[in-house]
Scaffold this motif. Sequence first.
Motif, short mmCIF file in Angstrom:
data_model
loop_
_atom_site.label_atom_id
_atom_site.label_comp_id
_atom_site.label_asym_id
_atom_site.label_seq_id
_atom_site.Cartn_x
_atom_site.Cartn_y
_atom_site.Cartn_z
N TYR A 1 0.84 -1.19 0.00
CA TYR A 1 0.00 0.00 0.00
C TYR A 1 0.88 1.25 0.00
CZ TYR A 1 -3.64 3.34 1.15
OH TYR A 1 -4.50 4.40 1.12
N ASP A 2 0.70 2.08 -1.03
CA ASP A 2 1.45 3.33 -1.15
C ASP A 2 0.56 4.46 -0.62
OD1 ASP A 2 2.61 5.75 -2.10
OD2 ASP A 2 3.66 4.64 -3.66
N SER A 3 0.92 4.98 0.56
CA SER A 3 0.09 6.00 1.19
C SER A 3 0.06 7.30 0.39
CB SER A 3 0.58 6.28 2.62
OG SER A 3 1.94 6.69 2.60
N LYS A 4 1.13 7.58 -0.35
CA LYS A 4 1.15 8.80 -1.15
C LYS A 4 0.19 8.70 -2.33
CE LYS A 4 5.90 10.16 -0.01
NZ LYS A 4 7.25 10.47 -0.55
N LEU A 5 0.14 7.52 -2.94
CA LEU A 5 -0.77 7.32 -4.07
C LEU A 5 -2.17 6.95 -3.61
CD1 LEU A 5 1.54 5.27 -6.50
CD2 LEU A 5 0.98 7.71 -6.61
N GLY A 6 -2.25 6.47 -2.37
CA GLY A 6 -3.55 6.07 -1.84
C GLY A 6 -4.08 4.79 -2.44
N LYS A 7 -3.17 3.88 -2.85
CA LYS A 7 -3.61 2.62 -3.43
C LYS A 7 -2.49 1.58 -3.31
CE LYS A 7 -2.05 3.69 -8.15
NZ LYS A 7 -2.47 3.80 -9.57
N TYR A 8 -2.86 0.33 -3.55
CA TYR A 8 -1.88 -0.75 -3.57
C TYR A 8 -1.15 -0.75 -4.92
CZ TYR A 8 -3.75 -2.84 0.68
OH TYR A 8 -4.13 -3.07 1.98
N VAL A 9 0.14 -1.02 -4.87
CA VAL A 9 0.93 -1.11 -6.10
C VAL A 9 1.69 -2.43 -6.09
CG1 VAL A 9 1.19 1.37 -6.39
CG2 VAL A 9 2.85 0.13 -5.01
N GLY A 10 1.90 -2.98 -7.29
CA GLY A 10 2.61 -4.24 -7.41
C GLY A 10 4.10 -4.05 -7.25
N ASN A 11 4.73 -5.04 -6.64
CA ASN A 11 6.17 -5.00 -6.44
C ASN A 11 6.77 -6.38 -6.72
OD1 ASN A 11 7.25 -2.33 -4.98
ND2 ASN A 11 5.16 -2.73 -4.30
N GLY A 12 8.04 -6.38 -7.10
CA GLY A 12 8.73 -7.63 -7.31
C GLY A 12 8.51 -8.20 -8.70
N PRO A 13 9.06 -9.38 -8.95
CA PRO A 13 8.96 -9.99 -10.28
C PRO A 13 7.55 -10.49 -10.57
CG PRO A 13 9.96 -11.52 -8.74
CD PRO A 13 9.83 -10.22 -8.01
N TRP A 14 7.28 -10.70 -11.85
CA TRP A 14 6.01 -11.30 -12.25
C TRP A 14 6.06 -12.79 -11.95
CZ3 TRP A 14 1.89 -8.47 -13.73
CH2 TRP A 14 2.11 -7.15 -14.10
N VAL A 15 4.98 -13.31 -11.38
CA VAL A 15 4.91 -14.72 -10.98
C VAL A 15 3.69 -15.36 -11.62
CG1 VAL A 15 4.70 -16.32 -9.05
CG2 VAL A 15 6.05 -14.23 -8.79
N GLN A 16 3.89 -16.51 -12.25
CA GLN A 16 2.78 -17.23 -12.88
C GLN A 16 1.86 -17.79 -11.80
OE1 GLN A 16 3.71 -20.02 -16.13
NE2 GLN A 16 2.33 -21.50 -15.16
N VAL A 17 0.56 -17.51 -11.91
CA VAL A 17 -0.39 -17.98 -10.91
C VAL A 17 -1.46 -18.88 -11.50
CG1 VAL A 17 -0.04 -16.00 -9.39
CG2 VAL A 17 -1.80 -15.89 -11.18
N SER A 18 -1.51 -19.00 -12.82
CA SER A 18 -2.54 -19.83 -13.44
C SER A 18 -2.09 -20.21 -14.84
CB SER A 18 -3.87 -19.07 -13.51
OG SER A 18 -4.87 -19.84 -14.14
N ARG A 19 -2.59 -21.35 -15.31
CA ARG A 19 -2.35 -21.73 -16.71
C ARG A 19 -3.47 -22.64 -17.18
NH1 ARG A 19 1.02 -27.09 -17.67
NH2 ARG A 19 1.52 -27.75 -15.55
N LEU A 20 -3.57 -22.78 -18.48
CA LEU A 20 -4.59 -23.64 -19.07
C LEU A 20 -4.09 -24.21 -20.38
CD1 LEU A 20 -7.52 -24.71 -19.03
CD2 LEU A 20 -8.18 -22.68 -20.32
#
Length: 385
Positions: free
Chosen positions: A176-195
Amino acid sequence: MTYQFKFTTKIRNPKTFLYNTGPISDITDTTWNRPQYYTVTKVKNGRSTVLGTKLTTPPVNVGKRSTPDYATLAGQALHKLGRRRVFAGQRADAFHVDLGSIFDLGALRPFNEAHLISMPNMGGKNAVQSYNVHTIALQVPIDEVSASGDRPTDPMSADAVIGVWATASRRKGRVYDSKLGKYVGNGPWVQVSRLGNPLFNEVIVPMAEKDAWNSAHPANDAKYTKYVNRPELAGLLPVLYPGVFPNLAAYTKPRADLNAILMTGIPAGVVPGFQNYTGPVQSDMLRLNVAIPPSETENSLGLVAGDAAGFPNGRRIGDDVVTIELRAIAGLTIPLVDPSFTPDGAASAVEDGTTDTNAPLLETFPFLGLPGGGYQTEPGTTSAS
Protein backbone atom coordinates in the motif's frame (compact mmCIF):
# COMPACT_ATOMS: atom_id res chain seq x y z
CA MET A 1 7.16 -18.06 -28.89
CA THR A 2 4.97 -16.10 -26.51
CA TYR A 3 2.37 -13.39 -27.00
CA GLN A 4 2.21 -11.24 -23.88
CA PHE A 5 -0.73 -9.02 -22.91
CA LYS A 6 -0.16 -6.40 -20.22
CA PHE A 7 -3.14 -4.42 -18.96
CA THR A 8 -3.40 -0.98 -17.38
CA THR A 9 -6.55 0.45 -15.78
CA LYS A 10 -7.26 4.17 -15.52
CA ILE A 11 -9.75 5.94 -13.25
CA ARG A 12 -10.82 9.24 -14.74
CA ASN A 13 -12.86 10.56 -11.82
CA PRO A 14 -11.75 9.23 -8.42
CA LYS A 15 -14.53 11.14 -6.65
CA THR A 16 -17.38 8.92 -7.85
CA PHE A 17 -18.34 5.30 -7.27
CA LEU A 18 -19.85 5.10 -10.76
CA TYR A 19 -18.34 2.93 -13.50
CA ASN A 20 -19.75 5.44 -15.99
CA THR A 21 -21.14 8.91 -15.42
CA GLY A 22 -23.40 8.90 -18.47
CA PRO A 23 -24.14 6.86 -21.60
CA ILE A 24 -21.08 5.45 -23.38
CA SER A 25 -21.51 5.71 -27.14
CA ASP A 26 -17.82 5.53 -28.08
CA ILE A 27 -14.87 3.84 -26.37
CA THR A 28 -13.17 7.25 -26.18
CA ASP A 29 -16.06 8.83 -24.24
CA THR A 30 -14.99 10.43 -20.97
CA THR A 31 -18.25 9.25 -19.41
CA TRP A 32 -16.55 5.85 -19.13
CA ASN A 33 -14.82 6.27 -15.79
CA ARG A 34 -12.70 3.13 -15.75
CA PRO A 35 -11.15 2.50 -19.19
CA GLN A 36 -8.60 -0.23 -19.64
CA TYR A 37 -5.71 -0.39 -22.09
CA TYR A 38 -3.21 -3.06 -23.01
CA THR A 39 0.03 -3.75 -24.82
CA VAL A 40 0.74 -6.83 -26.93
CA THR A 41 4.33 -8.06 -27.18
CA LYS A 42 5.68 -11.03 -29.12
CA VAL A 43 8.66 -12.81 -27.56
CA LYS A 44 10.60 -15.21 -29.77
CA ASN A 45 14.01 -16.68 -29.00
CA GLY A 46 14.43 -14.16 -26.20
CA ARG A 47 13.74 -11.18 -28.45
CA SER A 48 10.74 -8.97 -27.68
CA THR A 49 8.77 -7.11 -30.34
CA VAL A 50 5.98 -4.76 -29.31
CA LEU A 51 3.06 -5.34 -31.67
CA GLY A 52 0.64 -2.78 -30.27
CA THR A 53 0.34 -0.28 -27.42
CA LYS A 54 -2.51 1.64 -25.78
CA LEU A 55 -5.00 -0.78 -27.30
CA THR A 56 -8.44 -0.17 -25.85
CA THR A 57 -10.81 -2.74 -24.41
CA PRO A 58 -14.55 -2.10 -24.64
CA PRO A 59 -16.48 -1.29 -21.48
CA VAL A 60 -18.55 -4.08 -19.99
CA ASN A 61 -22.14 -4.28 -21.18
CA VAL A 62 -23.71 -2.37 -18.30
CA GLY A 63 -27.23 -2.00 -19.69
CA LYS A 64 -29.45 -0.15 -22.15
CA ARG A 65 -28.92 3.25 -20.56
CA SER A 66 -25.16 3.05 -20.07
CA THR A 67 -24.14 1.08 -23.19
CA PRO A 68 -27.11 1.50 -25.56
CA ASP A 69 -25.24 0.25 -28.66
CA TYR A 70 -22.88 -2.37 -27.33
CA ALA A 71 -22.17 -3.97 -30.71
CA THR A 72 -20.61 -0.70 -31.88
CA LEU A 73 -18.49 -0.37 -28.74
CA ALA A 74 -17.25 -3.94 -29.09
CA GLY A 75 -16.46 -3.37 -32.76
CA GLN A 76 -14.33 -0.34 -31.90
CA ALA A 77 -12.20 -2.60 -29.68
CA LEU A 78 -11.19 -4.89 -32.56
CA HIS A 79 -7.58 -4.07 -33.38
CA LYS A 80 -5.49 -5.09 -36.38
CA LEU A 81 -1.77 -5.53 -35.75
CA GLY A 82 -0.21 -6.18 -39.13
CA ARG A 83 -1.55 -9.55 -40.23
CA ARG A 84 -2.89 -10.24 -36.76
CA ARG A 85 -6.15 -9.36 -35.06
CA VAL A 86 -6.67 -8.93 -31.35
CA PHE A 87 -9.54 -8.32 -28.97
CA ALA A 88 -9.68 -8.17 -25.19
CA GLY A 89 -12.97 -7.64 -23.42
CA GLN A 90 -16.29 -9.05 -22.34
CA ARG A 91 -18.06 -11.70 -24.43
CA ALA A 92 -20.80 -14.29 -23.95
CA ASP A 93 -19.53 -17.57 -22.51
CA ALA A 94 -19.87 -20.39 -25.07
CA PHE A 95 -18.95 -23.21 -22.67
CA HIS A 96 -21.57 -25.60 -21.32
CA VAL A 97 -21.21 -28.03 -18.42
CA ASP A 98 -23.39 -29.38 -15.60
CA LEU A 99 -21.05 -28.49 -12.74
CA GLY A 100 -23.72 -28.90 -10.10
CA SER A 101 -24.28 -32.51 -11.08
CA ILE A 102 -20.75 -33.64 -11.89
CA PHE A 103 -19.32 -32.40 -8.61
CA ASP A 104 -22.17 -34.02 -6.65
CA LEU A 105 -20.36 -37.37 -6.36
CA GLY A 106 -19.82 -37.70 -10.10
CA ALA A 107 -23.50 -37.61 -10.96
CA LEU A 108 -24.65 -37.34 -14.58
CA ARG A 109 -28.32 -36.38 -14.67
CA PRO A 110 -29.20 -38.43 -17.80
CA PHE A 111 -27.88 -41.51 -15.93
CA ASN A 112 -29.18 -40.68 -12.45
CA GLU A 113 -31.04 -43.98 -12.08
CA ALA A 114 -27.83 -45.97 -12.61
CA HIS A 115 -25.91 -44.01 -9.94
CA LEU A 116 -25.04 -45.64 -6.63
CA ILE A 117 -27.31 -43.07 -4.97
CA SER A 118 -30.16 -43.33 -7.43
CA MET A 119 -32.42 -40.47 -8.49
CA PRO A 120 -34.76 -40.03 -11.49
CA ASN A 121 -33.10 -39.42 -14.84
CA MET A 122 -33.33 -35.89 -16.17
CA GLY A 123 -31.68 -33.54 -18.63
CA GLY A 124 -28.48 -31.70 -17.79
CA LYS A 125 -28.42 -28.12 -16.52
CA ASN A 126 -25.81 -25.75 -17.91
CA ALA A 127 -24.17 -24.16 -14.87
CA VAL A 128 -22.72 -21.29 -16.93
CA GLN A 129 -25.86 -20.49 -18.91
CA SER A 130 -25.99 -16.78 -19.87
CA TYR A 131 -22.65 -16.06 -18.17
CA ASN A 132 -20.28 -13.46 -19.58
CA VAL A 133 -16.52 -13.97 -19.64
CA HIS A 134 -13.54 -11.68 -20.10
CA THR A 135 -11.87 -12.84 -23.28
CA ILE A 136 -8.45 -12.41 -24.84
CA ALA A 137 -8.70 -13.37 -28.51
CA LEU A 138 -5.71 -13.41 -30.84
CA GLN A 139 -5.74 -14.35 -34.52
CA VAL A 140 -2.35 -14.97 -36.10
CA PRO A 141 -1.19 -16.27 -39.50
CA ILE A 142 -0.21 -19.94 -39.49
CA ASP A 143 3.24 -19.24 -40.92
CA GLU A 144 4.03 -17.12 -37.87
CA VAL A 145 3.58 -20.00 -35.43
CA SER A 146 4.66 -23.05 -37.45
CA ALA A 147 8.12 -24.49 -36.83
CA SER A 148 9.04 -24.21 -40.51
CA GLY A 149 7.91 -20.61 -40.87
CA ASP A 150 5.50 -21.45 -43.68
CA ARG A 151 1.99 -22.89 -43.98
CA PRO A 152 2.32 -26.70 -43.74
CA THR A 153 0.16 -28.77 -46.08
CA ASP A 154 1.13 -32.33 -45.07
CA PRO A 155 -0.78 -33.41 -41.93
CA MET A 156 1.79 -36.13 -41.26
CA SER A 157 4.69 -33.68 -41.09
CA ALA A 158 6.07 -32.86 -37.64
CA ASP A 159 6.20 -29.19 -38.67
CA ALA A 160 2.40 -29.20 -39.01
CA VAL A 161 1.83 -29.48 -35.24
CA ILE A 162 1.94 -26.64 -32.72
CA GLY A 163 1.49 -26.79 -28.95
CA VAL A 164 -0.44 -24.04 -27.18
CA TRP A 165 -1.19 -23.06 -23.60
CA ALA A 166 -2.04 -19.86 -21.75
CA THR A 167 -0.81 -18.46 -18.44
CA ALA A 168 -1.65 -15.54 -16.16
CA SER A 169 0.92 -13.75 -14.01
CA ARG A 170 0.84 -11.09 -11.33
CA ARG A 171 3.45 -9.21 -9.33
CA LYS A 172 4.88 -11.20 -6.45
CA GLY A 173 3.87 -8.63 -3.86
CA ARG A 174 1.41 -5.79 -3.27
CA VAL A 175 2.28 -2.83 -1.05
CA TYR A 176 0.00 0.00 0.00
CA ASP A 177 1.45 3.33 -1.15
CA SER A 178 0.09 6.00 1.19
CA LYS A 179 1.15 8.80 -1.15
CA LEU A 180 -0.77 7.32 -4.07
CA GLY A 181 -3.55 6.07 -1.84
CA LYS A 182 -3.61 2.62 -3.43
CA TYR A 183 -1.88 -0.75 -3.57
CA VAL A 184 0.93 -1.11 -6.10
CA GLY A 185 2.61 -4.24 -7.41
CA ASN A 186 6.17 -5.00 -6.44
CA GLY A 187 8.73 -7.63 -7.31
CA PRO A 188 8.96 -9.99 -10.28
CA TRP A 189 6.01 -11.30 -12.25
CA VAL A 190 4.91 -14.72 -10.98
CA GLN A 191 2.78 -17.23 -12.88
CA VAL A 192 -0.39 -17.98 -10.91
CA SER A 193 -2.54 -19.83 -13.44
CA ARG A 194 -2.35 -21.73 -16.71
CA LEU A 195 -4.59 -23.64 -19.07
CA GLY A 196 -3.88 -26.21 -21.74
CA ASN A 197 -6.30 -29.09 -22.17
CA PRO A 198 -9.77 -28.34 -20.80
CA LEU A 199 -10.55 -29.78 -17.34
CA PHE A 200 -6.99 -31.11 -16.86
CA ASN A 201 -6.43 -29.21 -13.63
CA GLU A 202 -10.02 -29.61 -12.45
CA VAL A 203 -10.36 -33.38 -12.95
CA ILE A 204 -6.89 -34.90 -13.36
CA VAL A 205 -4.69 -33.00 -10.88
CA PRO A 206 -5.34 -33.72 -7.16
CA MET A 207 -6.57 -30.85 -5.01
CA ALA A 208 -3.36 -30.52 -3.00
CA GLU A 209 -1.27 -30.10 -6.17
CA LYS A 210 -3.39 -27.63 -8.13
CA ASP A 211 -1.50 -24.51 -7.07
CA ALA A 212 1.83 -26.12 -7.93
CA TRP A 213 0.48 -27.18 -11.32
CA ASN A 214 -0.78 -23.66 -12.01
CA SER A 215 2.67 -22.20 -11.37
CA ALA A 216 4.60 -24.77 -13.43
CA HIS A 217 5.77 -24.83 -17.06
CA PRO A 218 4.33 -27.67 -19.20
CA ALA A 219 7.86 -28.97 -19.80
CA ASN A 220 7.86 -30.01 -16.13
CA ASP A 221 4.61 -31.97 -16.25
CA ALA A 222 6.15 -35.45 -16.08
CA LYS A 223 5.28 -35.56 -12.37
CA TYR A 224 1.58 -35.48 -13.29
CA THR A 225 1.78 -38.36 -15.77
CA LYS A 226 0.78 -40.87 -13.08
CA TYR A 227 -2.57 -39.12 -12.70
CA VAL A 228 -3.18 -39.32 -16.44
CA ASN A 229 -2.15 -42.97 -16.71
CA ARG A 230 -4.46 -43.91 -13.85
CA PRO A 231 -7.08 -41.16 -13.58
CA GLU A 232 -9.14 -41.09 -10.41
CA LEU A 233 -12.42 -40.63 -12.28
CA ALA A 234 -11.86 -43.80 -14.33
CA GLY A 235 -11.63 -45.72 -11.07
CA LEU A 236 -14.71 -44.03 -9.64
CA LEU A 237 -17.06 -44.62 -12.57
CA PRO A 238 -17.47 -48.39 -11.97
CA VAL A 239 -18.05 -47.71 -8.26
CA LEU A 240 -20.54 -44.88 -8.73
CA TYR A 241 -22.38 -46.72 -11.52
CA PRO A 242 -22.44 -50.39 -10.38
CA GLY A 243 -22.51 -52.89 -13.22
CA VAL A 244 -22.33 -50.22 -15.92
CA PHE A 245 -18.56 -50.22 -16.54
CA PRO A 246 -17.34 -53.80 -15.90
CA ASN A 247 -14.72 -53.75 -18.67
CA LEU A 248 -13.31 -50.45 -17.46
CA ALA A 249 -13.18 -51.81 -13.90
CA ALA A 250 -11.16 -54.82 -15.06
CA TYR A 251 -8.66 -52.78 -17.09
CA THR A 252 -5.40 -52.44 -15.16
CA LYS A 253 -2.94 -51.19 -17.78
CA PRO A 254 -1.72 -47.57 -17.74
CA ARG A 255 -3.97 -45.39 -19.89
CA ALA A 256 -1.74 -44.93 -22.93
CA ASP A 257 -4.70 -43.47 -24.82
CA LEU A 258 -5.14 -40.60 -22.37
CA ASN A 259 -1.40 -40.10 -22.19
CA ALA A 260 -1.31 -39.58 -25.96
CA ILE A 261 -4.36 -37.32 -26.02
CA LEU A 262 -3.27 -35.10 -23.14
CA MET A 263 0.49 -35.37 -22.67
CA THR A 264 2.30 -36.05 -25.96
CA GLY A 265 -0.20 -35.69 -28.76
CA ILE A 266 -1.45 -38.62 -30.82
CA PRO A 267 1.38 -40.17 -32.85
CA ALA A 268 1.08 -41.29 -36.46
CA GLY A 269 -0.45 -44.73 -36.93
CA VAL A 270 -3.10 -44.47 -34.22
CA VAL A 271 -5.78 -42.63 -36.21
CA PRO A 272 -5.46 -43.11 -40.00
CA GLY A 273 -4.24 -39.94 -41.71
CA PHE A 274 -3.93 -38.00 -38.46
CA GLN A 275 -1.33 -37.04 -35.88
CA ASN A 276 -0.71 -34.14 -33.52
CA TYR A 277 2.37 -35.52 -31.81
CA THR A 278 4.79 -32.98 -30.34
CA GLY A 279 7.39 -35.45 -29.04
CA PRO A 280 8.03 -37.63 -26.00
CA VAL A 281 8.13 -34.81 -23.42
CA GLN A 282 5.12 -35.20 -21.14
CA SER A 283 3.32 -31.85 -21.12
CA ASP A 284 -0.26 -30.64 -20.85
CA MET A 285 -1.03 -28.37 -23.77
CA LEU A 286 -3.45 -28.10 -26.65
CA ARG A 287 -1.95 -29.53 -29.82
CA LEU A 288 -3.13 -28.41 -33.22
CA ASN A 289 -2.28 -29.88 -36.60
CA VAL A 290 -2.51 -26.75 -38.73
CA ALA A 291 -2.36 -28.72 -42.00
CA ILE A 292 -5.82 -30.16 -41.34
CA PRO A 293 -8.40 -27.79 -42.85
CA PRO A 294 -11.54 -26.70 -40.98
CA SER A 295 -14.52 -29.02 -41.37
CA GLU A 296 -17.29 -27.92 -43.68
CA THR A 297 -19.74 -29.35 -41.15
CA GLU A 298 -18.43 -29.50 -37.61
CA ASN A 299 -19.17 -32.41 -35.30
CA SER A 300 -19.10 -31.19 -31.70
CA LEU A 301 -17.60 -34.53 -30.61
CA GLY A 302 -14.49 -33.85 -32.67
CA LEU A 303 -11.96 -36.56 -33.39
CA VAL A 304 -13.81 -39.36 -31.57
CA ALA A 305 -16.67 -38.79 -34.04
CA GLY A 306 -14.40 -38.71 -37.08
CA ASP A 307 -14.00 -34.92 -37.30
CA ALA A 308 -10.22 -34.51 -37.34
CA ALA A 309 -10.49 -30.71 -37.15
CA GLY A 310 -12.00 -30.91 -33.66
CA PHE A 311 -10.78 -31.57 -30.12
CA PRO A 312 -8.30 -32.96 -29.19
CA ASN A 313 -6.89 -31.48 -32.39
CA GLY A 314 -6.94 -27.98 -30.96
CA ARG A 315 -10.21 -26.88 -29.41
CA ARG A 316 -12.97 -25.17 -31.34
CA ILE A 317 -15.45 -23.01 -29.48
CA GLY A 318 -18.29 -25.40 -30.31
CA ASP A 319 -16.54 -28.63 -29.32
CA ASP A 320 -18.32 -30.53 -26.53
CA VAL A 321 -15.12 -31.12 -24.59
CA VAL A 322 -16.93 -32.34 -21.47
CA THR A 323 -18.60 -35.23 -23.30
CA ILE A 324 -15.44 -36.03 -25.28
CA GLU A 325 -13.31 -36.26 -22.15
CA LEU A 326 -15.96 -38.17 -20.19
CA ARG A 327 -16.14 -40.81 -22.93
CA ALA A 328 -12.36 -40.99 -23.23
CA ILE A 329 -11.95 -41.49 -19.48
CA ALA A 330 -14.77 -44.08 -19.58
CA GLY A 331 -12.64 -46.14 -21.97
CA LEU A 332 -13.95 -45.28 -25.43
CA THR A 333 -10.47 -44.40 -26.72
CA ILE A 334 -8.55 -47.34 -25.21
CA PRO A 335 -8.92 -49.49 -28.39
CA LEU A 336 -6.91 -46.89 -30.30
CA VAL A 337 -3.82 -48.11 -28.46
CA ASP A 338 -5.02 -51.49 -27.16
CA PRO A 339 -7.24 -53.33 -29.68
CA SER A 340 -7.79 -56.17 -27.20
CA PHE A 341 -10.02 -53.93 -25.07
CA THR A 342 -13.76 -53.72 -25.66
CA PRO A 343 -15.33 -50.53 -24.30
CA ASP A 344 -18.43 -50.83 -22.17
CA GLY A 345 -21.61 -49.88 -23.99
CA ALA A 346 -22.06 -46.86 -21.75
CA ALA A 347 -18.67 -45.44 -22.79
CA SER A 348 -20.10 -44.22 -26.10
CA ALA A 349 -23.23 -42.78 -24.47
CA VAL A 350 -22.01 -41.12 -21.29
CA GLU A 351 -22.55 -37.34 -21.18
CA ASP A 352 -23.52 -34.59 -18.78
CA GLY A 353 -26.69 -33.85 -20.73
CA THR A 354 -25.98 -30.22 -21.61
CA THR A 355 -25.98 -28.75 -25.11
CA ASP A 356 -24.93 -25.43 -26.56
CA THR A 357 -27.81 -23.15 -25.60
CA ASN A 358 -25.63 -20.08 -25.15
CA ALA A 359 -25.71 -16.85 -27.13
CA PRO A 360 -25.05 -17.52 -30.84
CA LEU A 361 -21.48 -17.35 -32.08
CA LEU A 362 -20.36 -14.77 -34.61
CA GLU A 363 -19.10 -15.74 -38.05
CA THR A 364 -16.20 -13.30 -37.78
CA PHE A 365 -13.46 -12.55 -35.26
CA PRO A 366 -13.60 -12.73 -32.24
CA PHE A 367 -16.37 -15.32 -32.85
CA LEU A 368 -17.75 -15.37 -29.29
CA GLY A 369 -21.18 -13.74 -29.07
CA LEU A 370 -21.97 -10.36 -27.58
CA PRO A 371 -22.22 -10.35 -23.78
CA GLY A 372 -25.54 -9.97 -22.05
CA GLY A 373 -26.26 -6.55 -20.58
CA GLY A 374 -26.35 -6.24 -16.82
CA TYR A 375 -29.76 -4.56 -16.85
CA GLN A 376 -31.54 -6.75 -19.38
CA THR A 377 -30.09 -10.21 -18.79
CA GLU A 378 -32.13 -12.62 -16.70
CA PRO A 379 -30.69 -15.85 -15.25
CA GLY A 380 -31.11 -18.71 -17.70
CA THR A 381 -31.46 -16.55 -20.80
CA THR A 382 -29.09 -15.91 -23.68
CA SER A 383 -30.16 -12.34 -24.39
CA ALA A 384 -27.31 -10.05 -25.40
CA SER A 385 -29.04 -6.90 -26.54
